[in-house]
Design a protein around this motif. Structure first.
Motif, PDB file in Angstrom:
ATOM      1  N   ALA A   4       0.780  -1.174   0.098  1.00 15.92           N
ATOM      2  CA  ALA A   4       0.079   0.010   0.029  1.00 15.92           C
ATOM      3  C   ALA A   4       0.788   1.217   0.046  1.00 15.92           C
ATOM      4  CB  ALA A   4      -0.936   0.066   1.153  1.00 15.92           C
ATOM      5  N   LYS A   5       0.391   2.194  -0.848  1.00 16.28           N
ATOM      6  CA  LYS A   5       1.319   3.325  -0.730  1.00 16.28           C
ATOM      7  C   LYS A   5       1.130   4.192   0.393  1.00 16.28           C
ATOM      8  CE  LYS A   5       1.974   6.037  -4.712  1.00 16.28           C
ATOM      9  NZ  LYS A   5       1.392   6.818  -5.690  1.00 16.28           N
ATOM     10  N   SER A   6       1.887   4.840   1.089  1.00 14.84           N
ATOM     11  CA  SER A   6       1.954   5.524   2.043  1.00 14.84           C
ATOM     12  C   SER A   6       1.427   6.856   1.627  1.00 14.84           C
ATOM     13  CB  SER A   6       3.013   5.634   3.079  1.00 14.84           C
ATOM     14  OG  SER A   6       3.985   6.301   2.315  1.00 14.84           O
ATOM     15  N   PRO A   7       0.686   7.643   2.463  1.00 16.80           N
ATOM     16  CA  PRO A   7       0.158   9.012   2.195  1.00 16.80           C
ATOM     17  C   PRO A   7       1.401   9.940   1.876  1.00 16.80           C
ATOM     18  CG  PRO A   7      -0.347   8.519   4.344  1.00 16.80           C
ATOM     19  CD  PRO A   7       0.170   7.147   3.934  1.00 16.80           C
ATOM     20  N   GLN A   8       1.302  10.951   1.151  1.00 16.18           N
ATOM     21  CA  GLN A   8       2.355  11.899   0.829  1.00 16.18           C
ATOM     22  C   GLN A   8       2.442  12.979   2.040  1.00 16.18           C
ATOM     23  OE1 GLN A   8       1.678  14.486  -2.721  1.00 16.18           O
ATOM     24  NE2 GLN A   8       3.928  15.228  -2.495  1.00 16.18           N
ATOM     25  N   THR A   9       3.293  13.120   2.800  1.00 14.75           N
ATOM     26  CA  THR A   9       3.449  14.073   3.632  1.00 14.75           C
ATOM     27  C   THR A   9       4.248  15.253   3.637  1.00 14.75           C
ATOM     28  OG1 THR A   9       5.313  12.825   4.707  1.00 14.75           O
ATOM     29  CG2 THR A   9       3.090  12.107   5.385  1.00 14.75           C
ATOM     30  N   MET A  10       4.155  16.147   4.307  1.00  9.54           N
ATOM     31  CA  MET A  10       4.969  17.337   4.220  1.00  9.54           C
ATOM     32  C   MET A  10       5.456  17.786   5.549  1.00  9.54           C
ATOM     33  SD  MET A  10       2.132  20.130   2.874  1.00  9.54           S
ATOM     34  CE  MET A  10       1.488  18.877   1.764  1.00  9.54           C
ATOM     35  N   LYS A  11       6.540  18.784   5.708  1.00 10.64           N
ATOM     36  CA  LYS A  11       6.608  19.345   6.888  1.00 10.64           C
ATOM     37  C   LYS A  11       5.738  20.396   7.368  1.00 10.64           C
ATOM     38  CE  LYS A  11      11.693  18.435   6.209  1.00 10.64           C
ATOM     39  NZ  LYS A  11      12.987  19.315   5.990  1.00 10.64           N
ATOM     40  N   PRO A  12       5.556  20.585   8.569  1.00 10.55           N
ATOM     41  CA  PRO A  12       4.710  21.602   9.187  1.00 10.55           C
ATOM     42  C   PRO A  12       5.089  23.077   8.498  1.00 10.55           C
ATOM     43  CG  PRO A  12       5.553  20.416  10.781  1.00 10.55           C
ATOM     44  CD  PRO A  12       6.289  20.061   9.824  1.00 10.55           C
ATOM     45  N   ALA A  13       6.336  23.393   8.217  1.00  8.74           N
ATOM     46  CA  ALA A  13       6.690  24.689   7.521  1.00  8.74           C
ATOM     47  C   ALA A  13       6.195  24.772   6.165  1.00  8.74           C
ATOM     48  CB  ALA A  13       8.221  24.944   7.409  1.00  8.74           C
ATOM     49  N   THR A  14       6.247  23.951   5.628  1.00  6.56           N
ATOM     50  CA  THR A  14       5.664  23.808   4.176  1.00  6.56           C
ATOM     51  C   THR A  14       4.291  23.918   4.002  1.00  6.56           C
ATOM     52  OG1 THR A  14       7.376  22.293   3.240  1.00  6.56           O
ATOM     53  CG2 THR A  14       5.397  22.268   1.998  1.00  6.56           C
ATOM     54  N   ALA A  15       3.435  23.109   4.991  1.00  4.86           N
ATOM     55  CA  ALA A  15       2.042  23.329   5.049  1.00  4.86           C
ATOM     56  C   ALA A  15       1.709  24.605   5.659  1.00  4.86           C
ATOM     57  CB  ALA A  15       1.516  22.223   6.233  1.00  4.86           C
ATOM     58  N   ALA A  16       2.275  25.115   6.551  1.00  2.27           N
ATOM     59  CA  ALA A  16       1.959  26.487   7.020  1.00  2.27           C
ATOM     60  C   ALA A  16       2.113  27.800   5.880  1.00  2.27           C
ATOM     61  CB  ALA A  16       2.689  26.867   8.196  1.00  2.27           C
ATOM     62  N   LYS A  17       3.068  27.262   5.072  1.00  2.00           N
ATOM     63  CA  LYS A  17       3.288  28.263   4.041  1.00  2.00           C
ATOM     64  C   LYS A  17       2.063  28.323   2.846  1.00  2.00           C
ATOM     65  CE  LYS A  17       6.741  29.878   0.682  1.00  2.00           C
ATOM     66  NZ  LYS A  17       8.102  29.845   0.230  1.00  2.00           N
ATOM     67  N   LYS A  18       1.744  27.100   2.634  1.00  2.00           N
ATOM     68  CA  LYS A  18       0.347  26.768   1.471  1.00  2.00           C
ATOM     69  C   LYS A  18      -0.782  27.168   2.327  1.00  2.00           C
ATOM     70  CE  LYS A  18       2.564  22.619  -0.480  1.00  2.00           C
ATOM     71  NZ  LYS A  18       2.652  23.071  -1.860  1.00  2.00           N
ATOM     72  N   LEU A  19      -0.903  27.420   3.657  1.00  2.00           N
ATOM     73  CA  LEU A  19      -1.921  27.749   4.300  1.00  2.00           C
ATOM     74  C   LEU A  19      -1.984  29.377   4.521  1.00  2.00           C
ATOM     75  CD1 LEU A  19      -2.499  25.055   7.198  1.00  2.00           C
ATOM     76  CD2 LEU A  19      -4.009  25.574   5.230  1.00  2.00           C
ATOM     77  N   GLY A  20      -0.683  29.779   4.258  1.00  2.00           N
ATOM     78  CA  GLY A  20      -0.489  31.267   4.340  1.00  2.00           C
ATOM     79  C   GLY A  20      -0.553  31.788   5.932  1.00  2.00           C
ATOM     80  N   VAL A  21      -0.041  30.974   6.747  1.00  2.00           N
ATOM     81  CA  VAL A  21      -0.070  31.427   8.314  1.00  2.00           C
ATOM     82  C   VAL A  21       1.491  31.201   8.624  1.00  2.00           C
ATOM     83  CG1 VAL A  21      -2.398  30.689   8.666  1.00  2.00           C
ATOM     84  CG2 VAL A  21      -0.582  28.955   8.816  1.00  2.00           C
ATOM     85  N   LEU A  22       1.713  31.863   9.731  1.00  2.00           N
ATOM     86  CA  LEU A  22       2.998  31.752  10.202  1.00  2.00           C
ATOM     87  C   LEU A  22       3.163  30.768  11.281  1.00  2.00           C
ATOM     88  CD1 LEU A  22       5.661  33.528  10.557  1.00  2.00           C
ATOM     89  CD2 LEU A  22       4.406  34.595  12.835  1.00  2.00           C
TER      90      LEU A  22
END
Length: 144
Positions: A4-22
């Protein structure tokens, strides 16, 4: 059988940037974990209250501050803005227009005007080239 493929993950910093939050303003559990693509999609489509609040009041990351002020990130640095700002602080800068902000916004306006001019110049050259190609094609067709 394929694993089974594991879900693609990202670091919190990347996710925060995509969310537009600090990142530093996000809850500890967000900062300490990883975020899957599915979780990010959920945060984007139905943001929790902490995301809504950070987007509304800040503190904001540099790219958001620069965008709201109409300057570049480099312009922020030249203006001495090195720390995150809240929405109220951004509104204060826009209301009081310090000299550095006026200068940087004027620079940005000039850069945008130049980009439009260069794009227009390229489009004009492409139109002329297409016109000349059509004329040449018509001449060649008439000569046959």
């Amino acid at each position: 059988m394929t694993p089974a493929k594991s879900p693609q993950t990202m670091k919190p910093a990347t996710a925060a940037k995509k969310l537009g939050v600090l990142l530093e303003a996000t809850p500890d559990e967000f900062q300490q974990g990883t975020v899957t693509r599915t979780e990010l999609d959920e945060l984007l489509s139905t943001p929790p209250e902490w995301v809504v609040q950070l987007r509304q009041t800040g503190p904001h990351p540099r790219q958001i501050i620069a965008s709201k002020l109409g300057v570049t990130i480099s312009g922020l640095a030249r203006g001495g803005v090195t720390e995150p700002l809240t929405t109220a602080e951004i509104h204060d800068l826009l209301a009081n227009r310090p000299e550095w902000l006026v200068r940087e916004r004027a620079t940005q306006a000039e850069v945008r005007r130049e980009a439009v001019r260069v794009k227009q110049q390229g489009e004009d050259k492409a139109r002329k080239a297409a016109h000349l190609a059509r004329q040449e094609s018509q001449r060649a067709a008439a000569g046959n």
